[in-house]
Motif scaffolding. Sequence first.
Motif, PDB file in Angstrom:
ATOM      1  N   PRO A  92      -0.564 -40.507  12.414  1.00 45.89           N
ATOM      2  CA  PRO A  92      -0.951 -40.494  11.002  1.00 45.89           C
ATOM      3  C   PRO A  92       0.137 -39.788  10.202  1.00 45.89           C
ATOM      4  CG  PRO A  92      -2.681 -39.555  12.394  1.00 45.89           C
ATOM      5  CD  PRO A  92      -1.484 -39.768  13.256  1.00 45.89           C
ATOM      6  N   LYS A  93       0.475 -40.360   9.038  1.00 50.51           N
ATOM      7  CA  LYS A  93       1.516 -39.791   8.196  1.00 50.51           C
ATOM      8  C   LYS A  93       0.925 -39.491   6.825  1.00 50.51           C
ATOM      9  CE  LYS A  93       3.923 -43.238  10.081  1.00 50.51           C
ATOM     10  NZ  LYS A  93       3.264 -43.153  11.343  1.00 50.51           N
ATOM     11  N   TYR A  94       1.053 -38.253   6.386  1.00 54.48           N
ATOM     12  CA  TYR A  94       0.586 -37.827   5.077  1.00 54.48           C
ATOM     13  C   TYR A  94       1.817 -37.588   4.225  1.00 54.48           C
ATOM     14  CZ  TYR A  94      -3.726 -37.321   7.614  1.00 54.48           C
ATOM     15  OH  TYR A  94      -4.832 -37.587   8.382  1.00 54.48           O
ATOM     16  N   VAL A  95       1.885 -38.273   3.090  1.00 59.60           N
ATOM     17  CA  VAL A  95       3.086 -38.244   2.260  1.00 59.60           C
ATOM     18  C   VAL A  95       2.750 -37.639   0.900  1.00 59.60           C
ATOM     19  CG1 VAL A  95       4.943 -39.608   1.236  1.00 59.60           C
ATOM     20  CG2 VAL A  95       3.944 -40.303   3.428  1.00 59.60           C
ATOM     21  N   VAL A  96       3.435 -36.557   0.565  1.00 54.67           N
ATOM     22  CA  VAL A  96       3.293 -35.934  -0.741  1.00 54.67           C
ATOM     23  C   VAL A  96       4.226 -36.683  -1.678  1.00 54.67           C
ATOM     24  CG1 VAL A  96       3.584 -33.815  -2.072  1.00 54.67           C
ATOM     25  CG2 VAL A  96       2.712 -33.716   0.285  1.00 54.67           C
ATOM     26  N   ALA A  97       3.653 -37.400  -2.631  1.00 55.62           N
ATOM     27  CA  ALA A  97       4.466 -38.246  -3.507  1.00 55.62           C
ATOM     28  C   ALA A  97       3.885 -38.258  -4.909  1.00 55.62           C
ATOM     29  CB  ALA A  97       4.537 -39.669  -2.964  1.00 55.62           C
TER      30      ALA A  97
END
Length: 194
Positions: free
Chosen positions: A85-90
């Motif tokens: 799982p990848k959590y991206v702050v964008a």
Amino acid sequence: MGKIIVSENVTLDGVVQDPTGEEGFALGGWFTHFTGADREEWSAIEYAEARDAAALLLGRRTYEWFAARWAARPGDWADRLRELPKYVVASAALDGPDWNHVEVVKGEVVEEVSDMRRRIDGEIVVYGSRELVQALLAHDLVDELRLTTFPYLLGAGERWFDRIGPATRPLRLVATRAIGHTLALHTYRPERDA
């Protein structure tokens, strides 16, 4: 409870800017100068770290850099990165190729990451993502720093710890490991009771 693990490549003087030389920084490309057995050993350590991770937490630019290079790459390491799982702050829309299992972190980053630590059991690994790491350090959300030092003194360039605030942050060295003949991996944990 999850742990935020910051895993970074840095020069001896703490520079993290443009390790692959693709950003146009005059002193960039320092990461690309090591090869052979040292690179193989570094790769084995990085693969083991990905294998042991429960999730990745990335800033938008770092996510786009990784996705462009790893989304279609063959091999076990690439497979593992795809399945995590990848959590991206964008704050802006994501560009580039899609990568499996991506969730954009919306809302206030400190609150979201604190919630993520409660929800995810295991290591949440952060690569690159200089601004995100600085925010996490400033708010005492980093549980471990893994710094692979490269034997270069650049004398200029963006450093990790330039913008984490004026407060002293005591760290405890918990491990040091030589990687081949040129690199060293230093692992630190915050001394929260100091």
